[in-house]
Motif scaffolding. Structure first.
Motif, PDB file in Angstrom:
ATOM      1  N   LEU A 176       0.844  -1.069   0.006  1.00 50.78           N
ATOM      2  CA  LEU A 176       0.135  -0.083  -0.093  1.00 50.78           C
ATOM      3  C   LEU A 176       0.898   1.114  -0.056  1.00 50.78           C
ATOM      4  O   LEU A 176       1.702   1.463   1.026  1.00 50.78           O
ATOM      5  N   SER A 177       0.715   1.965  -1.038  1.00 48.01           N
ATOM      6  CA  SER A 177       1.924   3.110  -1.139  1.00 48.01           C
ATOM      7  C   SER A 177       1.247   4.093  -0.498  1.00 48.01           C
ATOM      8  O   SER A 177      -0.129   4.484  -0.581  1.00 48.01           O
ATOM      9  N   ILE A 178       2.169   5.360   0.067  1.00 48.89           N
ATOM     10  CA  ILE A 178       1.653   6.276   1.018  1.00 48.89           C
ATOM     11  C   ILE A 178       0.519   7.275   0.026  1.00 48.89           C
ATOM     12  O   ILE A 178      -0.275   7.961   0.741  1.00 48.89           O
ATOM     13  N   THR A 179       0.760   7.432  -1.386  1.00 52.74           N
ATOM     14  CA  THR A 179       0.144   8.221  -1.987  1.00 52.74           C
ATOM     15  C   THR A 179      -1.399   7.668  -2.175  1.00 52.74           C
ATOM     16  O   THR A 179      -2.207   8.672  -2.778  1.00 52.74           O
ATOM     17  N   GLU A 180      -1.642   6.386  -2.339  1.00 45.73           N
ATOM     18  CA  GLU A 180      -2.934   5.910  -2.380  1.00 45.73           C
ATOM     19  C   GLU A 180      -4.022   6.306  -1.165  1.00 45.73           C
ATOM     20  O   GLU A 180      -5.199   6.216  -1.541  1.00 45.73           O
ATOM     21  N   GLY A 181      -3.478   6.774  -0.099  1.00 46.47           N
ATOM     22  CA  GLY A 181      -4.519   7.084   1.005  1.00 46.47           C
ATOM     23  C   GLY A 181      -4.481   6.024   2.042  1.00 46.47           C
ATOM     24  O   GLY A 181      -4.646   4.696   1.831  1.00 46.47           O
ATOM     25  N   ASP A 182      -4.949   6.381   3.386  1.00 49.69           N
ATOM     26  CA  ASP A 182      -4.974   5.539   4.323  1.00 49.69           C
ATOM     27  C   ASP A 182      -6.353   4.913   4.705  1.00 49.69           C
ATOM     28  O   ASP A 182      -6.604   3.961   5.501  1.00 49.69           O
ATOM     29  N   ASP A 183      -7.490   5.193   3.911  1.00 47.43           N
ATOM     30  CA  ASP A 183      -8.413   4.590   3.998  1.00 47.43           C
ATOM     31  C   ASP A 183      -8.808   3.374   2.955  1.00 47.43           C
ATOM     32  O   ASP A 183      -9.759   2.816   3.044  1.00 47.43           O
ATOM     33  N   LYS A 184      -7.783   2.913   2.202  1.00 49.14           N
ATOM     34  CA  LYS A 184      -7.702   1.902   1.486  1.00 49.14           C
ATOM     35  C   LYS A 184      -8.029   0.526   2.095  1.00 49.14           C
ATOM     36  O   LYS A 184      -8.884  -0.360   1.416  1.00 49.14           O
ATOM     37  N   PRO A 185      -7.440   0.407   3.166  1.00 49.67           N
ATOM     38  CA  PRO A 185      -7.831  -0.960   3.854  1.00 49.67           C
ATOM     39  C   PRO A 185      -9.453  -1.242   4.110  1.00 49.67           C
ATOM     40  O   PRO A 185      -9.898  -2.452   3.927  1.00 49.67           O
ATOM     41  N   ILE A 186      -9.962  -0.046   4.472  1.00 56.08           N
ATOM     42  CA  ILE A 186     -11.449  -0.058   4.743  1.00 56.08           C
ATOM     43  C   ILE A 186     -12.448  -0.353   3.462  1.00 56.08           C
ATOM     44  O   ILE A 186     -13.155  -0.959   3.383  1.00 56.08           O
ATOM     45  N   LYS A 187     -11.725   0.151   2.378  1.00 53.34           N
ATOM     46  CA  LYS A 187     -12.361   0.130   1.286  1.00 53.34           C
ATOM     47  C   LYS A 187     -12.251  -1.204   0.383  1.00 53.34           C
ATOM     48  O   LYS A 187     -12.971  -1.640  -0.427  1.00 53.34           O
ATOM     49  N   LYS A 208       6.897   3.751  -0.413  1.00 51.07           N
ATOM     50  CA  LYS A 208       6.922   5.290  -0.549  1.00 51.07           C
ATOM     51  C   LYS A 208       6.852   6.220   0.462  1.00 51.07           C
ATOM     52  O   LYS A 208       6.274   7.219   0.424  1.00 51.07           O
ATOM     53  N   SER A 209       7.651   5.541   1.480  1.00 49.95           N
ATOM     54  CA  SER A 209       7.544   6.061   2.699  1.00 49.95           C
ATOM     55  C   SER A 209       8.416   7.478   2.726  1.00 49.95           C
ATOM     56  O   SER A 209       8.363   8.327   3.711  1.00 49.95           O
ATOM     57  N   ASP A 210       9.148   7.865   1.854  1.00 57.61           N
ATOM     58  CA  ASP A 210       9.663   9.135   1.943  1.00 57.61           C
ATOM     59  C   ASP A 210       8.823  10.237   1.466  1.00 57.61           C
ATOM     60  O   ASP A 210       8.961  11.591   1.698  1.00 57.61           O
ATOM     61  N   LEU A 211       7.638   9.903   0.898  1.00 62.38           N
ATOM     62  CA  LEU A 211       6.669  10.996   0.793  1.00 62.38           C
ATOM     63  C   LEU A 211       5.545  11.207   1.957  1.00 62.38           C
ATOM     64  O   LEU A 211       4.663  11.675   1.814  1.00 62.38           O
ATOM     65  N   LEU A 212       5.987  10.667   2.907  1.00 67.55           N
ATOM     66  CA  LEU A 212       4.953  10.552   4.139  1.00 67.55           C
ATOM     67  C   LEU A 212       4.735  12.201   4.622  1.00 67.55           C
ATOM     68  O   LEU A 212       3.795  12.635   5.029  1.00 67.55           O
ATOM     69  N   PRO A 213       6.048  12.826   4.379  1.00 62.66           N
ATOM     70  CA  PRO A 213       5.896  14.484   4.925  1.00 62.66           C
ATOM     71  C   PRO A 213       4.857  15.203   3.947  1.00 62.66           C
ATOM     72  O   PRO A 213       4.779  16.193   4.508  1.00 62.66           O
ATOM     73  N   SER A 218      -2.117   8.825   7.375  1.00 62.94           N
ATOM     74  CA  SER A 218      -1.654   8.232   8.831  1.00 62.94           C
ATOM     75  C   SER A 218      -1.492   6.882   8.931  1.00 62.94           C
ATOM     76  O   SER A 218      -2.123   5.990   8.684  1.00 62.94           O
ATOM     77  N   LEU A 219       0.012   6.814   9.290  1.00 59.25           N
ATOM     78  CA  LEU A 219       0.215   5.259   9.215  1.00 59.25           C
ATOM     79  C   LEU A 219      -0.565   4.547  10.558  1.00 59.25           C
ATOM     80  O   LEU A 219      -0.866   3.229  10.318  1.00 59.25           O
ATOM     81  N   GLU A 220      -0.677   5.188  11.413  1.00 60.96           N
ATOM     82  CA  GLU A 220      -1.317   4.746  12.645  1.00 60.96           C
ATOM     83  C   GLU A 220      -2.762   4.421  12.369  1.00 60.96           C
ATOM     84  O   GLU A 220      -3.188   3.354  12.522  1.00 60.96           O
ATOM     85  N   PHE A 222       3.747  -5.583   9.609  1.00 64.50           N
ATOM     86  CA  PHE A 222       3.976  -4.466   9.027  1.00 64.50           C
ATOM     87  C   PHE A 222       5.443  -4.061   8.817  1.00 64.50           C
ATOM     88  O   PHE A 222       6.499  -4.300   9.421  1.00 64.50           O
ATOM     89  N   PHE A 223       5.518  -3.455   7.384  1.00 67.33           N
ATOM     90  CA  PHE A 223       6.824  -2.992   7.215  1.00 67.33           C
ATOM     91  C   PHE A 223       6.579  -1.528   6.485  1.00 67.33           C
ATOM     92  O   PHE A 223       5.665  -1.345   5.816  1.00 67.33           O
ATOM     93  N   VAL A 224       7.593  -0.538   6.763  1.00 65.31           N
ATOM     94  CA  VAL A 224       7.445   0.602   6.274  1.00 65.31           C
ATOM     95  C   VAL A 224       8.725   1.047   5.521  1.00 65.31           C
ATOM     96  O   VAL A 224       9.699   1.122   5.885  1.00 65.31           O
ATOM     97  N   VAL A 225       8.532   1.140   4.056  1.00 61.27           N
ATOM     98  CA  VAL A 225       9.899   1.007   3.230  1.00 61.27           C
ATOM     99  C   VAL A 225       9.794   2.230   2.329  1.00 61.27           C
ATOM    100  O   VAL A 225       8.794   2.723   1.811  1.00 61.27           O
ATOM    101  N   SER A 226      10.786   2.432   1.778  1.00 64.46           N
ATOM    102  CA  SER A 226      11.130   3.474   0.457  1.00 64.46           C
ATOM    103  C   SER A 226      12.335   2.936  -0.158  1.00 64.46           C
ATOM    104  O   SER A 226      13.295   2.743   0.506  1.00 64.46           O
TER     105      SER A 226
END
Lengths: 119, 228
Positions: B142-153, B168-173, B178-180, B195-199
């Protein structure tokens, strides 16, 4: 559009069943149980079925009847049974714990074929 | 004219795919490799993750890739640039790999010696969830740019996987992600998930992911993912 693959599987199963009958027959209806937690869009499945059935001579007049089954789960911590949905973020409304086991919602079965024997 | 007859039966649809998936897994087991189904939306970075992971692999853990795309061989070419053995399956109109496509490739192609075989699925968060291929592990990106709502969808794919990799964790800023929140949503569907968070740009998180997958390959802890 994996509904197309599912529609084809339904038509293939009906054809197999009809081929095993002693008399030449056509299918007039098929009942399929679809769980909500199965990524199947009922409208797309019906559309794919109606498009594909034209290629199956014994199924041309076959109606697809869908029975939709809701997603129910036992929660991980309390073992409460509940309806799991996006509305409750799939968490148990009683204790807030996560999905433990799915009780229903993964169904994808043919349950009945209605057959009309040819003259 | 005879009246209609009702045949009351109970036949599971897609059972053929599940049987073929079992057959594929036997094949993978005979080859002594860990088969990993990589699934995500288009553009989440599956091919980039494989390329970056390959660079970090120990010499005794070679990898190969079966690449599923609807059209073309662009990803296979990208992998071969890095000398990663890669084999294309063109799915045509199908929006997912299925066990039959993989079985056909396994019966016509001699895979190189490898410990991990990545099955890079067609980019799609819906259909691949319904078609097991015989894999030992199911990983969702799940890339950061897709949005944190995707798991529910898209709950089904996140419910039935062993790990989720946030890419794409480098795009978090720069994104309202919200990773949380994303982790909480996935945990409600799948409490045992890793879970893994990678760039792949900064390299952050890649060693942790590499260590985990190499350990899985070495231990070959396999879970049969045929149905639920």
């Amino acid at each position: 559009m994996h509904e197309t693959a599912i529609a084809k599987a339904i038509l293939d199963r009906i054809t197999d069943r009809l081929n095993n009958l002693h008399h030449a027959s056509n299918a007039t209806a098929v009942e399929v149980r679809v769980g909500e937690f199965r990524n199947v869009d009922p409208e797309s499945l019906s559309f794919a079925f109606d498009s594909l059935k034209k290629e199956y001579p014994t199924c041309i007049a076959c109606a697809l009847n869908l029975e939709l089954i809701e997603t129910r789960a036992l929660c991980k911590d309390g073992r409460h049974e509940y309806k799991a949905s996006a509305d409750n973020a799939y968490r148990c409304p009683n204790c807030g714990s996560a999905i433990g086991t799915l009780v229903s919602g993964k169904e994808l079965d043919i349950t009945k074929i209605v057959v009309s024997q040819n003259k | 004219m005879h009246g209609p007859t009702e045949l009351h039966i109970l036949e599971r649809l897609l059972e053929d795919n599940e049987q073929l998936a079992s057959h594929n897994q036997e094949h993978f087991d005979e080859l002594g490799l860990l088969a990993v189904n990589l699934m995500s939306a288009p553009g989440a970075g599956k091919t980039s993750l494989i390329k970056s992971t390959a660079k970090l692999m120990p010499a005794d853990c070679p990898i190969a890739v079966i690449e599923g795309d609807m059209v073309g061989e662009l990803d296979v070419e990208r992998l071969r640039e890095d000398n990663i053995p890669a084999y294309q399956i063109s799915t045509g109109r199908a929006c997912h790999l299925d066990a039959q496509m993989v079985a056909q490739l396994l019966h016509t192609t001699k895979l190189p010696d490898c410990k991990i075989l990545f099955l890079e699925n067609v980019g799609n968060l819906v259909c691949p969830a319904e078609f097991p291929l015989g894999e030992h592990l199911r990983i969702v990106l799940l890339s950061i740019t897709e949005g944190d709502d995707k798991p529910i969808k898209y709950p089904v794919i996140f419910h039935n996987c062993d790990a989720v990799i946030f890419t794409k964790s480098d795009l978090l800023p720069f994104c309202k992600f919200s990773l949380e929140k994303a982790k909480d949503a996935i945990s409600s569907l799948n409490p045992a998930v890793e879970f893994f968070v990678v760039s792949t740009i900064s390299g952050d998180g890649l060693p942790q992911w590499r260590n985990w997958i190499v350990e899985k390959a070495n231990k070959k802890i396999s879970h049969l993912h045929i149905g639920l």
